[in-house]
Write a protein that holds these residues in place. Structure first.
Motif, PDB file in Angstrom:
ATOM      1  N   ALA A  71       0.812  -1.264  -0.207  1.00 39.98           N
ATOM      2  CA  ALA A  71       0.009   0.114   0.271  1.00 39.98           C
ATOM      3  C   ALA A  71       0.920   1.113   0.047  1.00 39.98           C
ATOM      4  O   ALA A  71       0.198   2.139  -0.394  1.00 39.98           O
ATOM      5  CB  ALA A  71      -0.782   0.135   1.297  1.00 39.98           C
ATOM      6  N   THR A  72       2.069   1.057   0.388  1.00 37.74           N
ATOM      7  CA  THR A  72       3.062   2.305   0.423  1.00 37.74           C
ATOM      8  C   THR A  72       3.955   2.334  -0.754  1.00 37.74           C
ATOM      9  O   THR A  72       4.869   3.340  -0.873  1.00 37.74           O
ATOM     10  CB  THR A  72       3.756   2.428   1.668  1.00 37.74           C
ATOM     11  OG1 THR A  72       4.510   1.129   1.830  1.00 37.74           O
ATOM     12  CG2 THR A  72       2.908   2.397   3.029  1.00 37.74           C
ATOM     13  N   THR A  73       4.379   1.111  -1.582  1.00 34.51           N
ATOM     14  CA  THR A  73       5.288   1.041  -2.510  1.00 34.51           C
ATOM     15  C   THR A  73       4.425   0.730  -3.930  1.00 34.51           C
ATOM     16  O   THR A  73       5.369   1.183  -4.791  1.00 34.51           O
ATOM     17  CB  THR A  73       6.168   0.156  -2.210  1.00 34.51           C
ATOM     18  OG1 THR A  73       5.345  -1.315  -2.265  1.00 34.51           O
ATOM     19  CG2 THR A  73       6.778   0.147  -0.867  1.00 34.51           C
ATOM     20  N   GLU A  74       3.285   0.316  -3.920  1.00 38.57           N
ATOM     21  CA  GLU A  74       3.029  -0.104  -5.253  1.00 38.57           C
ATOM     22  C   GLU A  74       2.621   0.923  -6.213  1.00 38.57           C
ATOM     23  O   GLU A  74       1.959   1.945  -5.660  1.00 38.57           O
ATOM     24  CB  GLU A  74       1.670  -0.836  -5.174  1.00 38.57           C
ATOM     25  CG  GLU A  74       0.953  -1.366  -6.580  1.00 38.57           C
ATOM     26  CD  GLU A  74       1.760  -2.185  -7.596  1.00 38.57           C
ATOM     27  OE1 GLU A  74       2.152  -1.493  -8.438  1.00 38.57           O
ATOM     28  OE2 GLU A  74       1.866  -3.256  -7.001  1.00 38.57           O
ATOM     29  N   LYS A  75       3.213   1.329  -7.261  1.00 34.65           N
ATOM     30  CA  LYS A  75       2.982   2.476  -8.256  1.00 34.65           C
ATOM     31  C   LYS A  75       2.007   2.347  -9.069  1.00 34.65           C
ATOM     32  O   LYS A  75       1.255   3.302  -9.652  1.00 34.65           O
ATOM     33  CB  LYS A  75       4.093   2.773  -8.839  1.00 34.65           C
ATOM     34  CG  LYS A  75       5.650   3.059  -8.116  1.00 34.65           C
ATOM     35  CD  LYS A  75       4.893   4.063  -7.023  1.00 34.65           C
ATOM     36  CE  LYS A  75       6.139   4.488  -6.009  1.00 34.65           C
ATOM     37  NZ  LYS A  75       5.914   5.355  -4.762  1.00 34.65           N
ATOM     38  N   GLU A  76       1.521   1.081  -9.560  1.00 34.44           N
ATOM     39  CA  GLU A  76       0.663   0.886 -10.699  1.00 34.44           C
ATOM     40  C   GLU A  76      -0.942   0.991  -9.956  1.00 34.44           C
ATOM     41  O   GLU A  76      -1.081   0.498  -9.252  1.00 34.44           O
ATOM     42  CB  GLU A  76       0.608  -0.642 -11.187  1.00 34.44           C
ATOM     43  CG  GLU A  76       0.150  -0.718 -12.706  1.00 34.44           C
ATOM     44  CD  GLU A  76      -1.281  -0.650 -12.754  1.00 34.44           C
ATOM     45  OE1 GLU A  76      -1.617  -0.130 -13.523  1.00 34.44           O
ATOM     46  OE2 GLU A  76      -1.998  -1.264 -11.931  1.00 34.44           O
ATOM     47  N   PRO A  77      -1.811   1.703 -10.740  1.00 33.35           N
ATOM     48  CA  PRO A  77      -2.901   2.388  -9.882  1.00 33.35           C
ATOM     49  C   PRO A  77      -3.762   1.179  -9.822  1.00 33.35           C
ATOM     50  O   PRO A  77      -4.671   1.232  -8.685  1.00 33.35           O
ATOM     51  CB  PRO A  77      -3.514   3.340 -10.963  1.00 33.35           C
ATOM     52  CG  PRO A  77      -2.696   3.392 -12.150  1.00 33.35           C
ATOM     53  CD  PRO A  77      -1.282   2.695 -11.810  1.00 33.35           C
ATOM     54  N   HIS A  78      -3.884   0.414 -10.723  1.00 35.03           N
ATOM     55  CA  HIS A  78      -4.975  -0.911 -10.551  1.00 35.03           C
ATOM     56  C   HIS A  78      -4.510  -1.765  -9.698  1.00 35.03           C
ATOM     57  O   HIS A  78      -5.509  -2.391  -8.834  1.00 35.03           O
ATOM     58  CB  HIS A  78      -5.261  -1.683 -12.124  1.00 35.03           C
ATOM     59  CG  HIS A  78      -5.904  -0.631 -13.228  1.00 35.03           C
ATOM     60  ND1 HIS A  78      -4.848   0.306 -13.675  1.00 35.03           N
ATOM     61  CD2 HIS A  78      -7.146  -0.238 -13.377  1.00 35.03           C
ATOM     62  CE1 HIS A  78      -5.822   1.071 -14.985  1.00 35.03           C
ATOM     63  NE2 HIS A  78      -6.733   0.792 -14.435  1.00 35.03           N
ATOM     64  N   ALA A  79      -3.306  -2.161  -9.551  1.00 33.43           N
ATOM     65  CA  ALA A  79      -2.864  -2.776  -8.548  1.00 33.43           C
ATOM     66  C   ALA A  79      -2.897  -2.373  -7.163  1.00 33.43           C
ATOM     67  O   ALA A  79      -3.291  -3.067  -6.278  1.00 33.43           O
ATOM     68  CB  ALA A  79      -1.236  -3.463  -8.808  1.00 33.43           C
ATOM     69  N   LEU A  80      -2.512  -0.991  -7.181  1.00 33.79           N
ATOM     70  CA  LEU A  80      -2.664  -0.441  -5.773  1.00 33.79           C
ATOM     71  C   LEU A  80      -4.125  -0.316  -5.486  1.00 33.79           C
ATOM     72  O   LEU A  80      -4.565  -0.410  -4.150  1.00 33.79           O
ATOM     73  CB  LEU A  80      -2.118   1.094  -5.807  1.00 33.79           C
ATOM     74  CG  LEU A  80      -2.572   1.953  -4.533  1.00 33.79           C
ATOM     75  CD1 LEU A  80      -1.845   1.167  -3.352  1.00 33.79           C
ATOM     76  CD2 LEU A  80      -1.617   3.282  -4.798  1.00 33.79           C
TER      77      LEU A  80
END
Length: 522
Positions: free
Chosen positions: A339-348
């Motif tokens: 939740a603090t590192t994922e950059k891809e919007p759909h994955a987040l």
């Protein structure tokens, strides 16, 4: 060959929309541009042969994804399309080239597009890239500024390959359906032989299927080229030791519906070593099915949360059964880090959705941070939904800001929060929006209405909801598509959810009367 190509206005996106754009939105541009060759330079001879236009353009979507974004992107796109076709029962009986149809519009379906594109991809795999693309060039040159049909494409492919392709075109272009197979494995320790048995179970004749089997020994694949010609066929391979994995259809391009009876340990190994997106997708699917009972399955799913391709990260997060304590314990620490590192919007967005299911108040801070500051509308929408599970009053307050002219992801999230956490005021909002909507626009509000149907202990609201479902179910144009059955199921489910509440009997009577009226309507 350059011609004019017209696109719908939906391909022109705002800066905010572009943040969330997936290839599925971009692919239509590749599709329509490919028609400059397959459709304009050479035009289908008839509606029956629409495949030489549309199947080729459908194939081009994966081809462009491969060129611009890599093999995983292409495989993911093609796999999604293939699953759409395989999920359609009514299209199984249709030939790709059809000489009998009611109107030309009948040709624009999952067979001409998705199945046809998969067939072209199979032909590419069978012939190899050099021969396949040379065949396309010959077809275009031989028929330029004229008309083409599937037989002419076959002749071009035969000319450059030196192979008789009548069997392929008769089976896939002038025949219907697809193989439905089960795959079983056996290791003969005494003879040191691995056997693979493939059984076709579809009605009718067996399909001829050339494919590759990879046997993984000491971490490396041993390739075996085979051709299946019978309904049930066993292939064997002598090996020094029992393989860690047997990977049937190693190229992952066969158009078939399969049940792969390998154990989870082999699926886990497949996820780690097999090279294709579909290899990992199939392994993840097997693990998701066993995540609540098998620790190794949970481990695979958690690993997939960090997969190199975002769509598998999304599938892993969305597939987590967070109401299971073992799954939650294994996944929660990883999700909080992502939740603090994922950059891809759909994955987040998928990560936030999974965290929201935990209903742990300590996640509220990071959720509200994404709702307030993330540039992605998809992420903001997911954060609002998650907040609904963590702090319903706060979510309802924030959702109200999206009642008017909200971007689609936030408008949908607002409706979701209202449906799951809202009360009488939110019901009135959804009801009024449903009444004001025209045509297909009403379907946007049906899901939220149905959710509230079983949740609100309010006979007036229940009756209003049921009345609207009943009215839609009795429209002939919707009944023709089976909507009456869907409405009955929704009404009965709502009444069932009311059991144990003070007004359950009254609501059940309302539901019964509506169901009877729908069933009696002609």
């Amino acid at each position: 060959n350059t011609t004019a190509t017209l696109h719908g206005e939906q391909v022109q996106m705002t800066d905010k929309e572009l943040v969330d754009r997936e290839y599925s939105s971009e692919s239509v541009i590749a599709h329509e541009l490919f028609h400059q060759w397959f459709g304009d330079y050479v035009t289908a001879e008839s509606w029956s042969n629409l495949t030489v236009n549309e199947s080729m353009a459908d194939f081009s979507e994966g081809l462009y994804a491969e060129y611009k974004y890599g093999q995983d992107a292409a495989d993911a796109h093609n796999y999604r399309y293939l699953q759409r076709y395989l999920g359609s029962k009514r299209d199984v009986t249709k030939n790709l080239v059809r000489f009998h149809y009611d109107t030309q519009e009948d040709m624009f379906d999952l067979v001409t597009y998705q199945k046809g594109g998969a067939i072209v991809q199979m032909l590419r795999t069978y012939l190899g890239d050099d021969v396949f693309f040379a065949g396309l060039q010959k077809y275009l040159q031989d028929n330029k500024f004229g008309n083409g049909e599937a037989h002419q494409m076959r002749l071009a492919m035969e000319a450059v390959s030196g192979k008789d392709l009548n069997w392929f075109y008769n089976q896939w272009y002038y025949g219907a359906g697809h193989p439905v197979v089960s795959i079983d494995y056996a290791w003969d320790a005494a003879a040191k032989k691995q056997s693979v048995t493939v059984k076709q179970t579809q009605d009718g004749h067996p399909f001829e299927l050339p494919f590759t089997i990879d046997y993984y020994v000491n971490g490396k694949p041993v390739h075996q080229q085979v051709t299946m010609t019978e309904a049930t066929q066993t292939f064997t391979m002598p090996l020094a030791t029992k393989p860690m994995l047997v990977n049937v259809d190693a190229d992952k391009t066969l158009l078939w519906k399969k049940t792969d009876n390998k154990p989870l340990t082999e699926f886990a190994y497949q996820y780690k070593v097999a090279p294709r997106f579909v290899d990992r997708a199939e392994a993840l699917e097997a693990a998701l099915a066993k995540q609540t009972t098998d620790a190794s399955a949970r481990s695979l799913v958690v690993s997939a949360l960090s997969d190199k391709y975002y769509q598998l990260r999304v599938a892993a997060a969305e597939g987590l059964k967070m109401d299971n304590k073992d799954v939650a314990k294994a996944a929660a620490p990883v999700l909080r880090k992502l939740a603090t590192t994922e950059k891809e919007p759909h994955a987040l967005a998928a990560v936030l959705g999974a965290l929201g299911q935990l209903k742990d108040k300590k996640d509220e801070k990071l959720v509200t941070k994404e709702l307030a500051g993330n540039p992605s509308l998809t992420v903001q929408g997911a954060a609002l939904r998650a907040l609904g599970n963590l702090n319903a009053p706060e979510a309802l307050t924030r959702a109200k800001a999206y009642e008017v002219d909200a971007p689609a992801p936030l408008g949908a999230a607002m409706l979701s929060v209202y449906a799951r956490q809202g009360g009488a005021a939110q019901w009135a909002f959804i009801r009024d929006r449903f009444d004001a909507a025209q045509g297909q626009g009403k379907f946007r509000y049906l899901g939220p209405m149905n959710q509230m149907l079983g949740r609100l202990d309010d006979p007036k609201a229940f009756s209003e909801d049921v009345t609207r479902l009943q009215q839609m179910a009795m429209l002939p144009q919707l009944k023709a598509y089976g909507y009456d059955k869907l409405a009955i199921a929704a009404i009965q489910k709502g009444a069932e959810a009311q059991k144990g509440k003070p007004n359950a009997a009254q609501n059940q009577a309302t539901a019964d009367a509506a169901v009877q009226a729908i069933q009696a309507a002609k």
